[in-house]
Design an enzyme around this catalytic site. Structure first.
Site, PDB file in Angstrom:
ATOM      1  N   LYS A 174      -3.165  -3.355   2.769  1.00 21.77           N
ATOM      2  CA  LYS A 174      -3.409  -3.942   4.084  1.00 21.77           C
ATOM      3  C   LYS A 174      -3.453  -5.467   4.029  1.00 21.77           C
ATOM      4  CE  LYS A 174      -5.574   0.341   5.407  1.00 21.77           C
ATOM      5  NZ  LYS A 174      -5.596   0.967   4.067  1.00 21.77           N
ATOM      6  N   ASP A 196      -2.974   5.062  -0.415  1.00 19.86           N
ATOM      7  CA  ASP A 196      -3.292   3.979   0.510  1.00 19.86           C
ATOM      8  C   ASP A 196      -4.561   3.261   0.056  1.00 19.86           C
ATOM      9  OD1 ASP A 196      -3.108   2.617   3.288  1.00 19.86           O
ATOM     10  OD2 ASP A 196      -5.157   3.405   3.228  1.00 19.86           O
ATOM     11  N   TYR A 235     -11.443  -2.631   0.636  1.00 21.98           N
ATOM     12  CA  TYR A 235     -12.084  -1.496  -0.016  1.00 21.98           C
ATOM     13  C   TYR A 235     -12.699  -1.923  -1.355  1.00 21.98           C
ATOM     14  CZ  TYR A 235      -9.337   1.305   3.306  1.00 21.98           C
ATOM     15  OH  TYR A 235      -8.768   1.834   4.439  1.00 21.98           O
TER      16      TYR A 235
END
Length: 345
Positions: free
Chosen positions: A86, A55, A60
């Protein structure tokens, strides 16, 4: 004993995810810089340990985590792993790269972020992610950080409107066309679990803090609603951002901030029971959420190979029933919280 290869089905989809995955925030340089070679060694250690669910997110490291993860995964057979990223943020060149502030990331890349939960924003975020990952498909997309804590009142209302009117239909379209197999939504707080989650029709929620060994405040509300609606849960922060891995102490973190005195005491008490029964705190933290019927996977982060090894060992360690019983007797976890009892209770 729990195996990293065990799979559970996500909601009403046909997607089966491993119960144990890899969270990519740390290789985006959340708490400190991570050398390129160390990031690669960490991902290789995860693969060698049998992890097949990865993930990440554009946020990030402002794109760094996706670049690193994709650089690794693109060399492997695409049908042998699952990857999620995401949507809700797009990345852009900053006006002045020389003075750009990357915080809260210690390292990361020089890209400004723009929140956008509309159809156009969702699609652009998805397409950008594919390019950073160097993959032509992802299995899962997650609506990221649509939380009142990240936006002012007017922005929050606008973003929710955009998501419900055009963003969700865009995700449904991607799922219907088999571009993705499932989509979910990130939940960071108990408040969001109770207020936002019921208004969104997704396959699963990626829950960061509301359901851990340290806090089961959502057990009879958000988690119970998931069971009722047939929505799965992926636990994204089983260590509660740190303290359930490190234990209480001066530098312990909880909820991505310094742990309060109250939380420090609670974790010290849990650790005391763990020591009594020969249980490591990380083992209890990783195994506890998986006992809940809604939870399909836990995805702790790691910044070095040794943390991968420790996490996989913690997942498979045997925990005596007496440990869970004493935690309940001392009211350190909610009395009717599901626990991984060896006797099946």
């Amino acid at each position: 004993m729990i195996s990293v290869r065990t799979k559970r089905t996500v909601g009403a989809t046909g997607l089966e995810l491993p119960v144990f995955g890899f969270g990519g925030a740390h290789i985006g340089e959340l708490y400190g810089t991570v050398e390129e070679s160390v990031a690669r060694e960490t991902l290789q250690a995860a693969w060698d340990a049998g992890l097949r669910y990865f993930d990440t997110a554009p946020w990030y490291g402002r794109g760094l985590s996706e670049h690193r993860l994709g650089g690794f995964l693109r060399t492997l057979p695409r049908d042998k792993f699952h990857v999620s990223t995401k949507v809700g943020r797009t990345l852009h060149r900053p006006a002045n790269p020389a003075t750009f502030d990357r915080s809260p990331w210690v390292g990361g890349l020089n890209f400004e972020v723009k929140f956008d939960y509309s159809r156009d924003g969702i699609m652009r975020s998805y397409e950008q992610a594919l390019q950073r990952l160097a993959l032509d498909t992802v299995d899962v997309l997650v609506i990221h950080d649509l939380d009142a804590a990240y936006h002012d009142v007017d922005e929050y209302a606008r973003h929710r409107k955009d998501l419900l009117e055009t963003g969700i239909p865009a995700l449904e379209e991607l799922k219907k066309s088999s571009d993705i197999k499932a989509f979910g939504m990130g939940i960071n707080t108990n408040e969001a679990f109770e207020v936002v989650a019921p208004s969104v029709d997704v396959d699963f929620f990626l829950v960061a803090m509301p359901y851990t060994l340290a806090d089961q405040g959502s057990l009879h509300r958000g988690m119970a609603d998931c069971v009722k609606r047939g929505i799965s849960v992926v636990v994204g922060a089983p260590f509660a951002s740190g303290i359930l891995a490190t234990g209480a102490g001066e530098n312990a973190t909880y909820g991505y901030a310094s742990a309060s005195a109250e939380m420090q005491k609670k974790v010290r008490d849990i650790s005391e029971v763990a020591d009594k029964h020969g249980v490591s705190l990380p083992s209890a933290a990783l195994q506890f959420p998986l006992a809940h019927q809604a939870v399909v996977s836990v995805i702790p982060g790691a910044a070095k190979a040794s943390e991968i090894i420790q996490n996989t060992e913690s997942l498979s360690a045997e925990i005596p029933d007496a440990f869970w019983t004493e935690l309940k007797e001392r009211a350190l976890i909610v009395a009717d919280a599901p626990v991984p009892m060896q006797g099946g209770h």
